[in-house]
Structures are given as C-alpha cells and as structure tokens.
Design a protein around this motif. Structure first.
Motif: not given
Length: 633
Positions: A347-354
């Motif tokens: 990801a290039s954006t800060a918000i990432a998750f499962w």
C-alpha cells in the motif's frame, strides 16, 4: 540524444539535450481492438485506471464522451486524482444512459437540443444535490474549447444555466461536552489498540530471540504469531461462518488492525489533525522526519479549486508519552500499527489492515487491504455510530430539554458522522480564535468554513450569541462609565421635569422665574433638549461650543414633556445608524449619549407616556446638526 546530464550541462552556446527524432504525444483515446475506446488515467496521486467508453450505450456519443473525459482528466485537466476521475466517469455514463431512456434520444452530440438538457436537469429519479453535482461536472467537461464545435450552441447554452446549489442538510456539530466525551473515547480505544499490537509484537520478538524462556502458553502464541507474520495468512477454522468469523477476527487482531479498529483511529486523527475524513483516509506513507521533532507529508484536500488539491503540512511529533495528542505522533503511530498489512498489500496509503475476505473471494495475504486506494466510499463500513454505541462505556448524546412535568427522555447513543466531527473541530478552533473566521480557516476558505460547517452548528451559534451579548454589555458599561465621568465634570447631568409644562409648574420645580418662562416658551430649546445657561459652560465657564450630543452630560441641560418626541426620534435614528456602521464606531460616537437618554431621561417618564408619544408621528431627528451626513453613515 546527447549524453550530457545534470548541472552545468548547458550554457551559452551549448543547447539543452533534446530527444532524437520527432515527438508524438500519446493519443487521448486509444483503440487497442477495433470497436474499443479506452482512456488511460494516471493521476497526481500516482493511481491509474483505464476507462472503456465502448461499453456505454448510444455509439454516436462514445467518441465525444471519451474525448471530453480525456481532456478533463488529462495532464492539463482539473480532475487529477482517481476519485475525481471516477466522478467524471460517473457523470458521463449517467448522462448517456439517461439519453438512452428517452423515447427519441439524440443519436449524436450534434442532435442534442435544449429540451434534452432540460429533461435531464428536471428528472425526478435523483436528489437535488446529485443533479446539481452531475450537471456541474457535465458543464465543465463539455466546456473545453476543443469540443465547442461538436455541440450545438443551444445545448451549450442550456448547460451554462444558473445552477442553484441545494442547501446542505447539516445536523451541526456536537456540544462541548459531547466532543470531549468523543475525544476521550477515541483516545482510550486507540491506546488500547496500540497496547494490544505492541504487546503481541513484543511477545513475537521474545519468541524469536529466546523461545525457551517463555511459558508453554506464550510459546504457543508466539509460534502462531510468527507464522502469521511470515506470510500474512490468518488460519481458518471449521464450522459455519458465524462461528469461524469471530474466531478469525480475534486471531488476526493480535497482529493486525481490523475493520473494528478503524473508527476510533480515524476519529482521533480527525480531531487531533483538524482535517476532514477524506484527507485522513488518503494519508500517505511517504513522509520526511525533521530532526525527530516534526513530520512533513503531502495531504490530499479535495474541492479546493483547480489544481490546488495537494498541501504539504508539518506536524509536531512531541514526546512519546504524548503521541495520542500530537498530529505527528499519532500519524507515526498509525504507520507503526499498519506496517505489517501495508507490506503484504504493497500500500502507498497509511491505512491498511486485515479483513475477512470470504465475501470478495480472497484468501491468504490478499486479505490485507488498503481500501481507500481503491475507493473512498469504503469508509461507510467503519460504522462509527455502532462503535460509539457498542463500547463497554457507550457514548451518549446530551439529553434534550425535558418538557415541564414530563419524564426525562432516556439517553440516546451519540450519532457520529464525518461532517459532524469536522464541524465540531472547526467550531472549537473558531472559538479559540475569538470568532475570527479568516484566522480559523485551516483547510477551507472562511466562506466555505462558515457556509458548510459553522452555519448549521447550534453550539457555535449559541457561543457567538453569548460572545456578542457579553461584548454589548461591556460596550454599554464603558459608555455608561464615560457618561458618568462627563456628568461629574459638567455639573451633574440633565434636569428632567416630566410633569411640568407651564412656567408656573417649572418655577415650582426649582427653576428661576425668568428661566422657567423662557423654557415654557421654547426660547431655550436646542436640538433635542433645552439649555439653562448657554453662555457659561459648567466645565469651562466660557460660552458653550460643544456638540449637541454633549448636552446629555451637562448640568445646564433641561428636559420637559415637550422634548420627549424629539428624543424618541433621535433614539430611532441612532438605532438605524447602528445597523449601518461598525459596533465599535457606533459606541465611540453615540454610545454615551444613548446611555444618558435611556438611563437618565426616559426612565423619568412613565411607560404609558412614552408609548403615547411613540404612537404619534415623530419629528425629524435632525442629526445633521451634529455631523455632516455626507461624511458619516
């Protein structure tokens, strides 16, 4: 091509390097396979997408719409982020699909008439806000000079109509108490999330370094965490989805963020950074540390006007124990908590998750996701109001005022929306700035800040009314003190004789016989009152040359019932002037006279007498006797 590069490679007599051979720009619309019309978008947010216009109805419109879209989203266009290109695409396909539903649709752009555009603008299957947004986008797309000859003039004119923007249906912001409770809850839950992930990261580190020193339970957990950290795969369990899903989420949440963690994190980021939800969703990974004291990054702020969608900000980091209170510290914490998921989904954006991928048919490491790289609309799944209501200590709204004699209503859960959170933090900043909108505007202009956020905010209106009331009380008190000082210098203030009318009554009231006769005959009258001794100013002893407004502080001032109509007319004129000039200027020029009339003179007459005089036509206020009307409002 020349091999010279860098600084110093050009100078007088040595031209710059140029490509060998002629240069041809890539086509706006490409046709890989006969019959396809493809437009490639590459945004300034480094996101790409290809739009296929050959899938739309009305083939005669497809080349025109593809060109208008390419010009709108190309390097010289204004729609330069993926989300804005989606909006342009939605407007184009909505337009042509509407035309296709007509009994006699225009086959080509040249067949378009004003009636077609009017029908689209007046259709009933869309809200006023949607119609306004789509019409505005279509007008912008079709206004490009390269397309001017492809639409009839009457169609262009129909698109260029005056569009009436619908009123925003804003519920306003939160009260100070509600915002404090919301901030505390978001901060507490974010701290709990950080403790959870950091604790498991510490267990994983100890498992890798010295597994023999762990208890059997910790060693088993460490082994499971190590497996998930290695490939990003969260183990599945047997049984129905209702049984499997909670177990998988609980397992994944030991090492990764999940959907349920997003609401408090995003809300706290909005409150601490004072930015809107869309900007928070698109926080970038790329940043620069400034001496470990601040972090510099580039934000996306939509709807700021042509080519003004990106802003570089510097956020304070602060000490480690204050990371939940400073924008830079909270941003770095977000990067820390999402680091593993970002690595798996690149990801290039800060918000990432499962997220559990059974609905999207994704498994393994593909369950790690950066949703806002694809679509900002995925934020609706955050269910912020559900988070607030389902906490161990639910967030409750302020109770409405109880009706007299009625039972107080039960507490209601606090409804949370991005707009209400943004409105509340803007209102808070405006109060901190003393109500000065230009200083309060941070990510919007002062006009947008008021119209879209503060105008509908009831707590802000109440605060503003309170501030204005306090300012008026202070101004009136200052005018009263100025009047009292002038009265002390000038012989005690006006003498008011409300019941006296004849010379005998005035003489019985304490005036010398000669003065009483002159006053009864009107020979001592000035602009609005009468003067007992014009030749001897109580303050100077010399003939008086002061303004008639100063008479209201003077011991020589005489007021009888005959002066009441003129005084009421003066008060009305002063009230009119108050709406035409600034409060500061009005109080400085007229405040002390206004206070003297209201407090020292009118109070000596009965309310019934004042009401009778007001019911009659009042004489001219004669303000031109104290000022030049062409110099003052």
């Amino acid at each position: 091509m020349s091999r010279r590069q860098g600084r110093g490679s050009t100078r007088t007599g040595r031209p710059a390097s140029v490509p060998a051979g002629p240069y041809e720009a890539p086509p706006l619309v490409r046709e890989d396979v006969p019959g396809t019309l493809l437009v490639d978008f590459r945004g300034e947010d480094n996101r790409t997408r290809t739009y296929d216009f050959s899938t739309l109805p009305l083939p005669g419109w497809q080349p025109f719409l593809a060109r208008s879209f390419a010009l709108r989203t190309g390097y010289s266009g204004d729609a330069r982020t993926l989300e804005s290109s989606r909006h342009a695409w939605n407007a184009a396909q909505n337009w042509v699909r509407f035309l296709d539903t007509l009994a006699s649709p225009p086959a080509t752009p040249q067949d378009l008439t004003r009636e077609h555009v009017d029908a689209y603008n007046d259709r009933k299957d869309a809200t006023a806000r949607t119609t306004y947004s789509l019409m505005l986008e279509l007008r912008t797309q079709f206004a490009d000079p390269h397309l001017k000859a492809e639409l009839p003039p009457e169609a262009h004119d129909a698109f260029n109509r005056r569009l009436r923007k619908p009123e925003a249906s804003s519920a306003g912001g939160y009260s100070s108490g509600e915002l404090e409770r919301l901030t505390a809850a978001a901060r507490a839950d974010t701290a709990q999330i950080a403790r959870r992930l950091r604790g498991n990261e510490d267990l994983l580190r100890r498992f890798r370094e010295a597994p023999d020193q762990l208890s059997e339970e910790d060693r088993s957990r460490g082994e499971m965490l190590a497996a998930m950290a290695a490939d990003g795969v969260v183990p599945d369990f047997p049984g129905s989805m209702h049984v499997r899903l909670p177990r998988r989420i609980a397992l994944a949440s030991q090492l990764f963020l999940t959907w349920r963690d997003l609401a408090p994190l995003v809300i706290l980021l909005m409150i601490v950074t004072e930015r809107n939800g869309e900007t928070i969703k698109e926080l970038p990974v790329r940043h620069r540390l400034l001496e470990n004291r601040a972090v510099e990054l580039t934000l996306v702020k939509r709807r700021r006007g042509t080519k003004r969608w990106f802003e570089t900000v510097t956020w304070e980091i602060g000490p480690k124990n204050r990371e939940l209170h400073t924008p830079g510290g909270l941003y770095l914490l977000l990067l820390e908590l999402t680091a593993r998921s970002r690595a798996f989904c690149d990801a290039s954006t800060a918000i990432a998750f499962w997220r559990n991928g059974h609905r999207k048919d994704v498994v393994g490491k593909d369950e790690h996701w950066a949703p806002f790289e694809e679509n900002l609309g995925h934020g609706t799944t955050m269910k912020m109001s559900s988070w607030a209501a389902e906490r161990t200590k639910p967030l409750l709204a302020d109770p409405p005022p109880a009706k007299k004699g009625a039972k107080p209503p039960p507490p209601q859960p606090l409804r949370i929306t991005f707009n209400q959170v943004k409105t509340s933090i803007d209102a808070r900043r405006t109060r901190q700035m003393g109500g000065h909108l230009p200083s309060s505007a941070k990510s919007n202009t002062a006009q947008v800040l008021f119209a879209n956020y503060l105008k509908a905010d009831e707590p802000t209106r109440e605060w503003a009314a309170e501030v204005v009331s306090e300012a008026l009380v202070d101004a009136e008190q200052a005018a009263a003190e100025a009047h009292a000082r002038a009265v002390e210098r000038r012989g005690g203030g006006p003498k008011v004789m409300p019941s006296a009318a004849t010379a005998q009554q005035l003489e019985e009231g304490g005036l010398p016989a000669d003065t009483a006769r002159k006053l009864a005959d009107g020979r001592l009258d000035t602009a609005w009152t009468a003067c007992e001794d014009h030749d001897h100013n109580p303050e100077t002893g010399a003939p008086c040359g002061d303004s008639f407004l100063d008479c209201f502080h003077c011991g020589n001032c005489l007021v009888t019932r005959t002066h009441l109509p003129r005084l009421l007319s003066l008060l009305d004129s002063l009230g009119t002037l108050r709406h035409r000039m600034s409060e500061d200027d009005w109080w400085k020029r007229y405040g002390s006279a206004w206070v003297a009339i209201r407090r020292d003179i009118l109070t000596k007459f009965s309310p019934a007498e004042v009401a009778r005089e007001r019911a009659k036509p009042l004489p001219d206020a004669m303000l031109d006797l104290v000022e030049a009307p062409w110099e003052h409002p």
